[in-house]
Design a protein around this motif. Structure first.
Motif, PDB file in Angstrom:
ATOM      1  N   PHE A 107     -10.001 -14.114 -44.139  1.00 39.77           N
ATOM      2  CA  PHE A 107     -10.997 -13.930 -44.930  1.00 39.77           C
ATOM      3  C   PHE A 107     -10.713 -13.588 -46.316  1.00 39.77           C
ATOM      4  N   PHE A 108     -10.138 -12.237 -46.298  1.00 37.38           N
ATOM      5  CA  PHE A 108      -9.522 -12.101 -47.804  1.00 37.38           C
ATOM      6  C   PHE A 108      -8.660 -12.828 -48.643  1.00 37.38           C
ATOM      7  N   LEU A 159      -6.977   8.908 -53.621  1.00 39.93           N
ATOM      8  CA  LEU A 159      -8.354   8.724 -53.873  1.00 39.93           C
ATOM      9  C   LEU A 159      -9.124   8.745 -52.622  1.00 39.93           C
ATOM     10  N   GLY A 160      -8.555   8.619 -51.463  1.00 41.42           N
ATOM     11  CA  GLY A 160      -9.337   9.008 -50.382  1.00 41.42           C
ATOM     12  C   GLY A 160     -10.557   7.921 -50.148  1.00 41.42           C
ATOM     13  N   TRP A 161     -10.426   6.731 -50.537  1.00 39.11           N
ATOM     14  CA  TRP A 161     -11.401   5.766 -50.237  1.00 39.11           C
ATOM     15  C   TRP A 161     -11.425   5.062 -48.838  1.00 39.11           C
ATOM     16  N   LEU A 162      -9.990   4.831 -48.268  1.00 36.60           N
ATOM     17  CA  LEU A 162     -10.099   4.068 -47.023  1.00 36.60           C
ATOM     18  C   LEU A 162      -9.099   4.955 -46.144  1.00 36.60           C
ATOM     19  N   PRO A 163      -9.436   4.881 -44.712  1.00 30.42           N
ATOM     20  CA  PRO A 163      -8.763   5.641 -43.845  1.00 30.42           C
ATOM     21  C   PRO A 163      -7.181   5.264 -43.975  1.00 30.42           C
ATOM     22  N   PRO A 176     -17.985   0.375 -39.887  1.00 28.56           N
ATOM     23  CA  PRO A 176     -16.708   1.298 -39.429  1.00 28.56           C
ATOM     24  C   PRO A 176     -15.453   0.369 -39.075  1.00 28.56           C
ATOM     25  N   TRP A 177     -15.887  -0.918 -38.146  1.00 25.37           N
ATOM     26  CA  TRP A 177     -14.788  -1.857 -38.007  1.00 25.37           C
ATOM     27  C   TRP A 177     -14.212  -2.389 -39.234  1.00 25.37           C
ATOM     28  N   PHE A 178     -15.066  -2.827 -40.088  1.00 30.87           N
ATOM     29  CA  PHE A 178     -14.528  -3.480 -41.249  1.00 30.87           C
ATOM     30  C   PHE A 178     -13.649  -2.490 -41.961  1.00 30.87           C
ATOM     31  N   LEU A 181     -10.176  -1.685 -41.328  1.00 35.69           N
ATOM     32  CA  LEU A 181      -9.484  -2.804 -41.436  1.00 35.69           C
ATOM     33  C   LEU A 181      -9.030  -3.393 -42.801  1.00 35.69           C
ATOM     34  N   ILE A 182      -9.955  -2.611 -43.738  1.00 40.89           N
ATOM     35  CA  ILE A 182      -9.699  -3.220 -45.264  1.00 40.89           C
ATOM     36  C   ILE A 182      -8.320  -3.209 -45.547  1.00 40.89           C
ATOM     37  N   LEU A 183      -7.809  -1.879 -45.345  1.00 42.40           N
ATOM     38  CA  LEU A 183      -6.463  -1.483 -46.187  1.00 42.40           C
ATOM     39  C   LEU A 183      -5.332  -2.471 -45.600  1.00 42.40           C
ATOM     40  N   PRO A 184      -5.192  -2.391 -44.020  1.00 46.23           N
ATOM     41  CA  PRO A 184      -4.303  -3.289 -43.426  1.00 46.23           C
ATOM     42  C   PRO A 184      -4.474  -4.926 -43.784  1.00 46.23           C
ATOM     43  N   ALA A 185      -5.691  -5.279 -43.695  1.00 49.91           N
ATOM     44  CA  ALA A 185      -5.900  -6.478 -43.786  1.00 49.91           C
ATOM     45  C   ALA A 185      -5.251  -6.994 -45.531  1.00 49.91           C
TER      46      ALA A 185
END
Length: 313
Positions: A107-108, A159-163, A176-178, A181-185
């Protein structure tokens, strides 16, 4: 069309059979005695013989392969040497994170790479074109695990934006699912964006030189109409082809990314199984990835008729 699909499905059978023979042969191609390696340095001869019997190494290759292939056809990949659990169950537990990672990555990649390639072709030779091509070169040149650690340090630790690590199942909620996955994707999509953007740019440059594009411009068609209706539509076949071929790139990248971000998917299971020399699990995962790759490229071939009605099989 139906006959073409039937012929393509038939043509995949030798490929899948070759992959099955190769994957099953890994146990025999490994250097040394697999039973002795699995038993360890402190094992007795009796322990080694028990493992050899468990693996079926005391029987001939054709007999073992026939039994294993029959189980694969029934969906039974055997039992893990390390955990003693059915391999099929272990794989089913790990499918969701890997499939989710690939879907979000794709998707990205598509929403970023295709507009980048179109813009680079439209503004050929400009600063924007050079910046996009520089990004594409960097995407190919920098290893994904380096990109992953840099993004994790920047976006997560500073920055603490993503896990930083971990995965939330989709049953816990879409966000929570998305979010997990943002950082690894994004990390995995980098090389994929570079590949698709370069192909999109090259294809669009060729299309934009065609006579029908000049005709559309001469008739007064707006720039976005020429670009997206006349040019991009005719450039989609090679772009879709690259998307299909890039699935192998995504699978290999998923193995690295799941290890870096501690995602409990098939890629991480592959690494764990290789370190444990858990051959049944390794064989099953490689076979499944190969089968998925063959099926996706079959679907890509069939999609050509939808993209370009002039193509007939």
């Amino acid at each position: 069309m139906a006959s073409y699909i039937f012929r393509r499905i038939l043509s995949t059978i030798p490929v899948v059979l070759f992959v099955m023979i190769f994957v099953f042969s890994l146990l025999y191609l490994a250097p040394g005695d697999p039973a002795a390696i699995l038993a360890g340095d402190q094992a007795t001869q009796e322990d080694i013989e028990n493992i050899r019997t468990q693996l079926g190494l005391d029987r001939s290759f054709p007999v073992r392969f026939a039994e294993w292939a029959g189980g694969v056809v029934r969906g039974d990949f055997g039992t893990s040497i390390f955990t003693k659990e059915p391999v099929t169950g272990m794989i089913l537990q790990r499918v969701e994170p890997t499939v989710s990672l690939m879907i979000v990555t794709l998707f990205f990649a598509l929403i970023v790479a295709i507009p980048m390639g179109v813009a680079a072709a439209w503004k050929r030779g400009s600063l924007l074109d050079r910046a996009i091509m520089l990004f594409a070169v960097l995407g190919f040149s920098v290893p994904v695990f380096v990109v992953g650690y840099v993004l994790a340090w920047t976006l997560s630790l500073k920055l603490g934006w993503l896990p930083v690590q971990g995965y939330k199942p989709i049953a816990d909620g879409i966000w929570p699912w998305f979010h997990s996955l943002i950082l690894p994707a994004v990390t995995l999509a980098g090389v994929y964006v570079a590949l698709i953007a370069r192909i999109t740019r090259a294809t669009m440059l060729e299309i934009l030189q065609q006579d029908y594009i000049r005709t559309a411009r001469a008739k007064g068609a707006a720039g976005h109409t020429v670009l997206f209706i006349h040019a991009l539509r005719n450039a989609m076949v090679p772009i879709v082809t690259v998307v299909g071929l890039g699935i192998a790139l995504m699978i290999s990248g998923a193995v690295v990314i799941e290890t870096v971000f501690a995602l409990p998917g098939l890629g991480r299971l592959t690494v764990e199984s290789i370190l444990r020399r858990d051959y049944p699990v390794i064989q099953a995962i490689i076979l499944i990835f190969s089968f998925v790759y063959v099926i996706i490229n079959l679907l890509i071939d069939l999609s050509y008729t939808l993209i370009d009605p002039r193509i007939r099989y």
